[in-house]
Design an enzyme around this catalytic site. Sequence first.
Site, PDB file in Angstrom:
ATOM      1  N   GLY A  67      -5.877  -4.472   7.593  1.00 48.22           N
ATOM      2  CA  GLY A  67      -6.800  -3.021   7.918  1.00 48.22           C
ATOM      3  C   GLY A  67      -7.544  -3.421   8.928  1.00 48.22           C
ATOM      4  N   THR A  78      -0.673   1.794   7.049  1.00 52.77           N
ATOM      5  CA  THR A  78      -0.604   0.504   6.152  1.00 52.77           C
ATOM      6  C   THR A  78      -0.440  -0.699   6.785  1.00 52.77           C
ATOM      7  OG1 THR A  78       0.656  -1.438   4.885  1.00 52.77           O
ATOM      8  CG2 THR A  78       1.502   0.894   5.907  1.00 52.77           C
ATOM      9  N   GLY A  79      -1.355  -1.968   7.132  1.00 52.48           N
ATOM     10  CA  GLY A  79      -1.216  -2.905   7.261  1.00 52.48           C
ATOM     11  C   GLY A  79      -2.662  -3.727   7.923  1.00 52.48           C
ATOM     12  N   THR A 124       0.695  -1.254  -0.139  1.00 48.92           N
ATOM     13  CA  THR A 124       0.017  -0.144   0.281  1.00 48.92           C
ATOM     14  C   THR A 124       0.971   1.514  -0.039  1.00 48.92           C
ATOM     15  OG1 THR A 124      -1.814  -1.021   0.655  1.00 48.92           O
ATOM     16  CG2 THR A 124      -1.708   1.625   1.223  1.00 48.92           C
ATOM     17  N   ARG A 149     -14.359  -6.973   0.109  1.00 42.36           N
ATOM     18  CA  ARG A 149     -13.821  -6.651   1.728  1.00 42.36           C
ATOM     19  C   ARG A 149     -13.660  -4.955   1.147  1.00 42.36           C
ATOM     20  NH1 ARG A 149      -8.069  -5.104   2.623  1.00 42.36           N
ATOM     21  NH2 ARG A 149      -8.035  -5.229   4.890  1.00 42.36           N
ATOM     22  N   GLY A 176     -10.969  -1.830   3.064  1.00 38.56           N
ATOM     23  CA  GLY A 176     -10.045  -2.247   4.322  1.00 38.56           C
ATOM     24  C   GLY A 176     -10.125  -0.701   4.741  1.00 38.56           C
TER      25      GLY A 176
END
Length: 352
Positions: free
Chosen positions: A271, A268-269, A217, A245, A247
Amino acid sequence: MRYFLLFASFFLLIGCGNDTTQAKKDPDPKEEPAEKQPVFGIVIHGGAGTILKKNMTDSMEAAYKVVLEEAIRRGHEILRNGGTAMEAVTKTINVMEDSPLFNAGKGAVFTHEETNELDASVMDGATLNAGAVAGVTRVQNPIDLALAVMNNSPHVMLSGKGAENFAEEVDIELVDPSYFYTERRFQSLQKLKKIEKDRHISAVFEDPFIKDSKFGTVGCVALDKNGNLAAGTSTGGMTNKRWNRIGDAPIIGAGTYANNATCAVSSTGWGEYFIRAMVAHDISAMMEYKGVSLKEAASEVIQKKVPDLGGNGGIVAIDKEGNIAMEFNTAGMYRAHMNAEGELTIGIYKEE
Ligand code: ASP
């Protein structure tokens, strides 16, 4: 008494006169304060996750650094020339969206159905205006559409087909969905599907290898010479995602937040956890309500709140004084920072 007051005012007048005379004197050049240069700065990320040196070739590492540097220099130049933080953020993100290396725009990961669904958002710290798009499949640069939602619609978030109809109305570039195909991302999906089949699990959420291996991301935060902050985030989401889906990246307060009173943040990670922890807004709120520094707030949320829930990832952030945070709880995060003096820092792994 009257004579005393007259007498006193006479001396006061003389006093003021003296002050005026002194102020007119040529100032001592040694005492003149140096002209204060406006502070500005920019920070970017290109995703966080299990980014280990042992899994990276020198040429891969160099390729990432080239694009990170190109992206941040693009935004830095805009800021140096007096452009807005929002312009710097979106133009910087465009560079990473156009690179197949990152999970945003070209290079976005694949859904379970082998399509690409993109999410993006922006926020302006001066006005608290925001724009976001979710689940778009034909928008070449989703961050531009998020900006258009903010500037040209009465809404904050548009999704799917409707967002694309809006894109057509505001002349945002649409492409055939095949534009987003990259062999590398397609193979990652096939690998996940195989793990899912072999182990009878939902690979997105249950496999520890999978949950820690999504990254790419992109995000950017900037402070311009006028003291305005802006943030933006753009992503393809998580490999093998299903059921449309969405995030954290397009969710204002989770993936993106900016407020001139505090800071600008891009996340970022994983979500799902970033949504539940309201990561970006939480950092700003700690600064606003508790008066803690950006560094402390970022560390509290990323090193404690998110992992306590079971999530992982990172953020980049900048505050109104140009202080920055590049905080992550994963093995690595693609990241770069450039300050007003043009000093550039680029990092990938934790120990840098
Ligand atoms: N936060 C993104 C999402 O969950 C993924 C990432 O940052 O790698 O969609």
